[in-house]
Design a protein around this motif. Structure first.
Motif, PDB file in Angstrom:
ATOM      1  N   ILE A  17       0.848  -1.206   0.000  1.00  0.00           N
ATOM      2  CA  ILE A  17       0.000   0.000   0.000  1.00  0.00           C
ATOM      3  C   ILE A  17       0.880   1.251   0.000  1.00  0.00           C
ATOM      4  O   ILE A  17       0.624   2.195  -0.755  1.00  0.00           O
ATOM      5  N   ALA A  18       1.932   1.266   0.806  1.00  0.00           N
ATOM      6  CA  ALA A  18       2.835   2.419   0.831  1.00  0.00           C
ATOM      7  C   ALA A  18       3.497   2.623  -0.537  1.00  0.00           C
ATOM      8  O   ALA A  18       3.587   3.752  -1.039  1.00  0.00           O
ATOM      9  N   PHE A  19       3.954   1.541  -1.164  1.00  0.00           N
ATOM     10  CA  PHE A  19       4.585   1.640  -2.473  1.00  0.00           C
ATOM     11  C   PHE A  19       3.621   2.197  -3.515  1.00  0.00           C
ATOM     12  O   PHE A  19       3.920   3.157  -4.225  1.00  0.00           O
ATOM     13  N   TYR A  20       2.432   1.593  -3.643  1.00  0.00           N
ATOM     14  CA  TYR A  20       1.491   2.013  -4.682  1.00  0.00           C
ATOM     15  C   TYR A  20       0.918   3.396  -4.422  1.00  0.00           C
ATOM     16  O   TYR A  20       0.633   4.147  -5.362  1.00  0.00           O
ATOM     17  N   THR A  21       0.780   3.785  -3.163  1.00  0.00           N
ATOM     18  CA  THR A  21       0.347   5.146  -2.853  1.00  0.00           C
ATOM     19  C   THR A  21       1.374   6.142  -3.384  1.00  0.00           C
ATOM     20  O   THR A  21       1.016   7.160  -3.989  1.00  0.00           O
ATOM     21  N   GLY A  22       2.662   5.842  -3.203  1.00  0.00           N
ATOM     22  CA  GLY A  22       3.715   6.689  -3.754  1.00  0.00           C
ATOM     23  C   GLY A  22       3.731   6.687  -5.270  1.00  0.00           C
ATOM     24  O   GLY A  22       3.845   7.733  -5.911  1.00  0.00           O
ATOM     25  N   LEU A  23       3.600   5.514  -5.868  1.00  0.00           N
ATOM     26  CA  LEU A  23       3.641   5.393  -7.321  1.00  0.00           C
ATOM     27  C   LEU A  23       2.481   6.131  -7.981  1.00  0.00           C
ATOM     28  O   LEU A  23       2.663   6.842  -8.960  1.00  0.00           O
ATOM     29  N   PHE A  24       1.268   5.996  -7.410  1.00  0.00           N
ATOM     30  CA  PHE A  24       0.087   6.618  -8.008  1.00  0.00           C
ATOM     31  C   PHE A  24      -0.159   8.044  -7.538  1.00  0.00           C
ATOM     32  O   PHE A  24      -0.967   8.764  -8.115  1.00  0.00           O
ATOM     33  N   GLY A  25       0.501   8.453  -6.453  1.00  0.00           N
ATOM     34  CA  GLY A  25       0.236   9.788  -5.925  1.00  0.00           C
ATOM     35  C   GLY A  25      -1.155   9.912  -5.352  1.00  0.00           C
ATOM     36  O   GLY A  25      -1.740  10.996  -5.357  1.00  0.00           O
ATOM     37  N   ALA A  26      -1.720   8.793  -4.857  1.00  0.00           N
ATOM     38  CA  ALA A  26      -3.087   8.784  -4.314  1.00  0.00           C
ATOM     39  C   ALA A  26      -3.238   7.657  -3.299  1.00  0.00           C
ATOM     40  O   ALA A  26      -2.611   6.607  -3.436  1.00  0.00           O
ATOM     41  N   GLU A  27      -4.096   7.897  -2.310  1.00  0.00           N
ATOM     42  CA  GLU A  27      -4.418   6.866  -1.324  1.00  0.00           C
ATOM     43  C   GLU A  27      -5.409   5.876  -1.935  1.00  0.00           C
ATOM     44  O   GLU A  27      -6.157   6.217  -2.858  1.00  0.00           O
ATOM     45  N   PRO A  28      -5.463   4.637  -1.428  1.00  0.00           N
ATOM     46  CA  PRO A  28      -6.458   3.687  -1.928  1.00  0.00           C
ATOM     47  C   PRO A  28      -7.878   4.195  -1.659  1.00  0.00           C
ATOM     48  O   PRO A  28      -8.124   4.870  -0.660  1.00  0.00           O
ATOM     49  N   THR A  29      -8.804   3.855  -2.548  1.00  0.00           N
ATOM     50  CA  THR A  29     -10.205   4.211  -2.336  1.00  0.00           C
ATOM     51  C   THR A  29     -10.913   3.179  -1.469  1.00  0.00           C
ATOM     52  O   THR A  29     -11.931   3.486  -0.862  1.00  0.00           O
ATOM     53  N   VAL A  30     -10.368   1.962  -1.422  1.00  0.00           N
ATOM     54  CA  VAL A  30     -10.893   0.891  -0.568  1.00  0.00           C
ATOM     55  C   VAL A  30      -9.696   0.216   0.103  1.00  0.00           C
ATOM     56  O   VAL A  30      -8.727  -0.125  -0.572  1.00  0.00           O
ATOM     57  N   THR A  31      -9.781   0.042   1.432  1.00  0.00           N
ATOM     58  CA  THR A  31      -8.744  -0.676   2.165  1.00  0.00           C
ATOM     59  C   THR A  31      -9.405  -1.638   3.142  1.00  0.00           C
ATOM     60  O   THR A  31     -10.226  -1.229   3.958  1.00  0.00           O
ATOM     61  N   LYS A  32      -9.039  -2.910   3.033  1.00  0.00           N
ATOM     62  CA  LYS A  32      -9.503  -3.956   3.944  1.00  0.00           C
ATOM     63  C   LYS A  32      -8.267  -4.617   4.551  1.00  0.00           C
ATOM     64  O   LYS A  32      -7.142  -4.295   4.189  1.00  0.00           O
ATOM     65  N   SER A  33      -8.460  -5.587   5.433  1.00  0.00           N
ATOM     66  CA  SER A  33      -7.316  -6.233   6.078  1.00  0.00           C
ATOM     67  C   SER A  33      -6.463  -7.046   5.100  1.00  0.00           C
ATOM     68  O   SER A  33      -5.281  -7.271   5.346  1.00  0.00           O
ATOM     69  N   ASP A  34      -7.046  -7.472   3.980  1.00  0.00           N
ATOM     70  CA  ASP A  34      -6.307  -8.273   3.013  1.00  0.00           C
ATOM     71  C   ASP A  34      -6.425  -7.738   1.585  1.00  0.00           C
ATOM     72  O   ASP A  34      -6.128  -8.436   0.624  1.00  0.00           O
ATOM     73  N   TYR A  35      -6.842  -6.467   1.423  1.00  0.00           N
ATOM     74  CA  TYR A  35      -7.167  -5.947   0.100  1.00  0.00           C
ATOM     75  C   TYR A  35      -7.090  -4.428   0.090  1.00  0.00           C
ATOM     76  O   TYR A  35      -7.436  -3.770   1.069  1.00  0.00           O
ATOM     77  N   ALA A  36      -6.646  -3.885  -1.028  1.00  0.00           N
ATOM     78  CA  ALA A  36      -6.709  -2.439  -1.256  1.00  0.00           C
ATOM     79  C   ALA A  36      -6.983  -2.204  -2.739  1.00  0.00           C
ATOM     80  O   ALA A  36      -6.572  -2.995  -3.594  1.00  0.00           O
ATOM     81  N   LYS A  37      -7.708  -1.127  -3.034  1.00  0.00           N
ATOM     82  CA  LYS A  37      -8.046  -0.804  -4.419  1.00  0.00           C
ATOM     83  C   LYS A  37      -7.926   0.695  -4.642  1.00  0.00           C
ATOM     84  O   LYS A  37      -8.338   1.500  -3.810  1.00  0.00           O
ATOM     85  N   TRP A  38      -7.357   1.044  -5.788  1.00  0.00           N
ATOM     86  CA  TRP A  38      -7.274   2.425  -6.248  1.00  0.00           C
ATOM     87  C   TRP A  38      -8.127   2.541  -7.501  1.00  0.00           C
ATOM     88  O   TRP A  38      -7.950   1.789  -8.452  1.00  0.00           O
ATOM     89  N   MET A  39      -9.059   3.475  -7.508  1.00  0.00           N
ATOM     90  CA  MET A  39      -9.839   3.788  -8.705  1.00  0.00           C
ATOM     91  C   MET A  39      -9.269   5.107  -9.238  1.00  0.00           C
ATOM     92  O   MET A  39      -9.640   6.186  -8.781  1.00  0.00           O
ATOM     93  N   LEU A  40      -8.349   4.989 -10.169  1.00  0.00           N
ATOM     94  CA  LEU A  40      -7.609   6.143 -10.657  1.00  0.00           C
ATOM     95  C   LEU A  40      -8.217   6.676 -11.950  1.00  0.00           C
ATOM     96  O   LEU A  40      -8.705   5.908 -12.782  1.00  0.00           O
ATOM     97  N   ASP A  41      -8.150   7.987 -12.108  1.00  0.00           N
ATOM     98  CA  ASP A  41      -8.595   8.608 -13.348  1.00  0.00           C
ATOM     99  C   ASP A  41      -7.439   8.896 -14.287  1.00  0.00           C
ATOM    100  O   ASP A  41      -7.639   9.086 -15.486  1.00  0.00           O
ATOM    101  N   ASP A  42      -6.204   8.965 -13.755  1.00  0.00           N
ATOM    102  CA  ASP A  42      -5.047   9.286 -14.580  1.00  0.00           C
ATOM    103  C   ASP A  42      -3.838   8.514 -14.068  1.00  0.00           C
ATOM    104  O   ASP A  42      -3.211   8.970 -13.130  1.00  0.00           O
TER     105      ASP A  42
END
Length: 156
Positions: A17-42
């Motif tokens: 989550i820390a890596f992808y937040t940095g890579l995408f420049g955005a926090e996940p839109t959904v975070t669970k104990s075993d899952y995270a999702k980013w719904m990105l527009d760009d």
């Protein structure tokens, strides 16, 4: 408009989550104990990661293709913000295209390519450039890709 979807199995959800937040420049839109999702527009993508017994880690390589030099510069900045070593390959011939590329791996060794295509090529890849990229990518510590192609070379 269509949205690309990618799902990657990871071994450590918090690190990823820390890596992808940095890579995408955005926090996940959904975070669970075993899952995270980013719904990105760009770029327009539904990108999900999961960990635990119901997933295996990794995939081949994933790419973000820029349409302009400004976009490529922004993506390169995000690669650096992700906090991992970046291979700055630069101008190369790969997949019958002339491109500028950078590479990075996530905490589980999934190879990411950031690129801008500048034109077509008559060959799949330049053998010397491929050999140099293979040697340079050893620093990225990935075992997820091909040993013989210019795209995400296999790392021993």
């Amino acid at each position: 408009m269509k949205r690309m979807h990618l799902h990657v199995g990871v071994s450590d959800l918090d690190t990823s989550i820390a890596f992808y937040t940095g890579l995408f420049g955005a926090e996940p839109t959904v975070t669970k104990s075993d899952y995270a999702k980013w719904m990105l527009d760009d770029p327009r993508v539904n990108f999900a990661i999961s960990s635990g017994d119901h997933t295996e880690k990794g995939i081949e390589h994933i790419g973000i293709q820029a349409e302009t030099l400004d976009e490529l510069g922004e993506i390169y900045g995000r690669l650096k913000a992700a906090g991992r070593p970046v291979l700055e390959e630069g101008a190369t011939t790969c997949c019958y295209a002339q491109s500028d590329k950078n590479w990075i791996t996530d905490p589980d060794g999934v190879v990411w390519e950031a690129f801008l295509t500048n034109g077509e090529a008559t060959v799949y890849g330049d053998k010397l450039q491929v050999a140099n990229a293979h040697a340079s990518l050893n620093a990225l510590e990935s075992a997820n890709a091909s040993a013989t192609t210019c795209c995400a070379p296999k790392i021993a």
